[in-house]
Design a protein around this motif. Structure first.
Motif, PDB file in Angstrom:
ATOM      1  N   GLY A   1       0.728  -1.190  -0.042  1.00 14.30           N
ATOM      2  CA  GLY A   1      -0.092   0.115   0.158  1.00 14.30           C
ATOM      3  C   GLY A   1       0.641   1.363   0.111  1.00 14.30           C
ATOM      4  O   GLY A   1       0.282   2.282  -0.663  1.00 14.30           O
ATOM      5  N   MET A   2       1.970   1.212   0.629  1.00 17.97           N
ATOM      6  CA  MET A   2       2.574   2.402   0.924  1.00 17.97           C
ATOM      7  C   MET A   2       3.638   2.566  -0.554  1.00 17.97           C
ATOM      8  O   MET A   2       3.629   3.745  -1.026  1.00 17.97           O
ATOM      9  CB  MET A   2       3.666   2.300   1.940  1.00 17.97           C
ATOM     10  N   SER A   3       3.959   1.516  -1.123  1.00 14.19           N
ATOM     11  CA  SER A   3       4.645   1.795  -2.189  1.00 14.19           C
ATOM     12  C   SER A   3       3.843   2.160  -3.281  1.00 14.19           C
ATOM     13  O   SER A   3       4.327   2.761  -4.545  1.00 14.19           O
ATOM     14  CB  SER A   3       5.378   0.513  -2.669  1.00 14.19           C
TER      15      SER A   3
ATOM     16  N   ALA B   1       5.373  12.880   6.478  1.00 15.04           N
ATOM     17  CA  ALA B   1       4.801  12.634   7.893  1.00 15.04           C
ATOM     18  C   ALA B   1       4.454  11.265   8.372  1.00 15.04           C
ATOM     19  O   ALA B   1       4.921  10.918   9.482  1.00 15.04           O
ATOM     20  CB  ALA B   1       3.328  13.717   7.852  1.00 15.04           C
ATOM     21  N   VAL B   2       3.886  10.412   7.519  1.00  7.44           N
ATOM     22  CA  VAL B   2       3.923   9.476   7.872  1.00  7.44           C
ATOM     23  C   VAL B   2       4.990   8.344   7.903  1.00  7.44           C
ATOM     24  O   VAL B   2       5.205   7.655   9.004  1.00  7.44           O
ATOM     25  CB  VAL B   2       2.763   8.365   6.690  1.00  7.44           C
TER      26      VAL B   2
ATOM     27  N   TYR C   1       7.633   9.634   9.016  1.00 12.66           N
ATOM     28  CA  TYR C   1       8.230  10.282  10.476  1.00 12.66           C
ATOM     29  C   TYR C   1       7.495   9.659  11.525  1.00 12.66           C
ATOM     30  O   TYR C   1       8.430   9.133  12.584  1.00 12.66           O
ATOM     31  CB  TYR C   1       8.212  11.623  10.624  1.00 12.66           C
ATOM     32  N   VAL C   2       6.296   9.653  11.569  1.00 14.08           N
ATOM     33  CA  VAL C   2       5.500   8.897  12.724  1.00 14.08           C
ATOM     34  C   VAL C   2       5.737   7.497  12.813  1.00 14.08           C
ATOM     35  O   VAL C   2       5.974   6.831  13.679  1.00 14.08           O
ATOM     36  CB  VAL C   2       4.032   9.113  12.320  1.00 14.08           C
ATOM     37  N   SER C   3       6.204   6.927  11.715  1.00 11.59           N
ATOM     38  CA  SER C   3       6.386   5.452  11.966  1.00 11.59           C
ATOM     39  C   SER C   3       7.902   5.221  12.187  1.00 11.59           C
ATOM     40  O   SER C   3       8.066   4.046  13.170  1.00 11.59           O
ATOM     41  CB  SER C   3       6.360   4.587  10.118  1.00 11.59           C
ATOM     42  N   THR C   4       8.592   6.077  12.349  1.00 11.77           N
ATOM     43  CA  THR C   4      10.103   5.779  13.040  1.00 11.77           C
ATOM     44  C   THR C   4       9.989   6.347  14.580  1.00 11.77           C
ATOM     45  O   THR C   4      11.010   6.247  15.081  1.00 11.77           O
ATOM     46  CB  THR C   4      10.997   6.607  12.128  1.00 11.77           C
ATOM     47  N   LEU C   5       9.027   7.135  14.930  1.00 12.42           N
ATOM     48  CA  LEU C   5       8.798   7.566  16.219  1.00 12.42           C
ATOM     49  C   LEU C   5       9.036   6.381  17.198  1.00 12.42           C
ATOM     50  O   LEU C   5      10.030   6.545  18.227  1.00 12.42           O
ATOM     51  CB  LEU C   5       7.513   8.189  16.417  1.00 12.42           C
TER      52      LEU C   5
END
Length: 112
Positions: free
Chosen positions: A84-86, A95-96, A98-102
Motif C-alpha cells: 500500500g505504501m509503495s 509525515a507518515v 516520520y511517525v512510523s519511525t517514532l
C-alpha cells in the motif's frame, strides 16, 4: 594501514561472556542431580520427566500454534502495508514516514 586488533578482542570477549551462561545451562540440563551446584554425572532423567508432563506438552503445542499464527498475521499485515505504501504517493508521505519511525527514535531521545 595496520588494523588494530583490540576491537576484535573486545567483540570476542563480549561474545564469550554472552554465550557462557547458555552453554552452562545446556551442560547442566544433563546433570543427574537436582542441584545445579553438584555434578552427579550425565543423565537424561530430567528430559524424560519433561516429556512425560502432559500439561507442558499442551502448553508447547499452544505456544507453537500461537507463534505460527502471529507470524502469518505479521507477514500479511506487513506485506499489505508495504504494498500500500509503495503504490500510493501522497502529500503526507513524509509525515507518515516520520511517525512510523517514532517508536525507534523515542528511547534514544529519552536517553539523550
Amino acid at each position: 594501514m595496520k588494523k588494530k586488533k583490540w576491537p576484535f578482542v573486545y567483540v570476542a570477549v563480549i561474545t564469550v561472556l554472552t554465550y557462557i551462561p547458555i552453554l552452562l545451562t545446556v551442560v547442566y540440563s544433563f546433570n543427574a542431580s537436582k542441584l545445579t551446584s553438584v555434578w552427579e554425572g550425565f543423565s537424561l532423567k530430567w528430559y524424560r520427566e519433561l516429556f512425560r508432563d502432559r500439561d507442558l506438552g499442551e502448553a508447547l503445542i499452544n505456544s507453537l500454534i500461537l507463534a505460527v499464527l502471529s507470524c502469518a498475521f505479521a507477514v500479511l499485515i506487513g506485506t499489505s502495508g508495504a504494498l500500500g505504501m509503495s503504490r500510493r504517493k501522497r502529500k503526507l508521505d513524509d509525515a507518515v514516514a516520520y511517525v512510523s519511525t517514532l517508536p525507534i527514535m523515542i528511547p534514544e531521545i529519552i536517553l539523550g
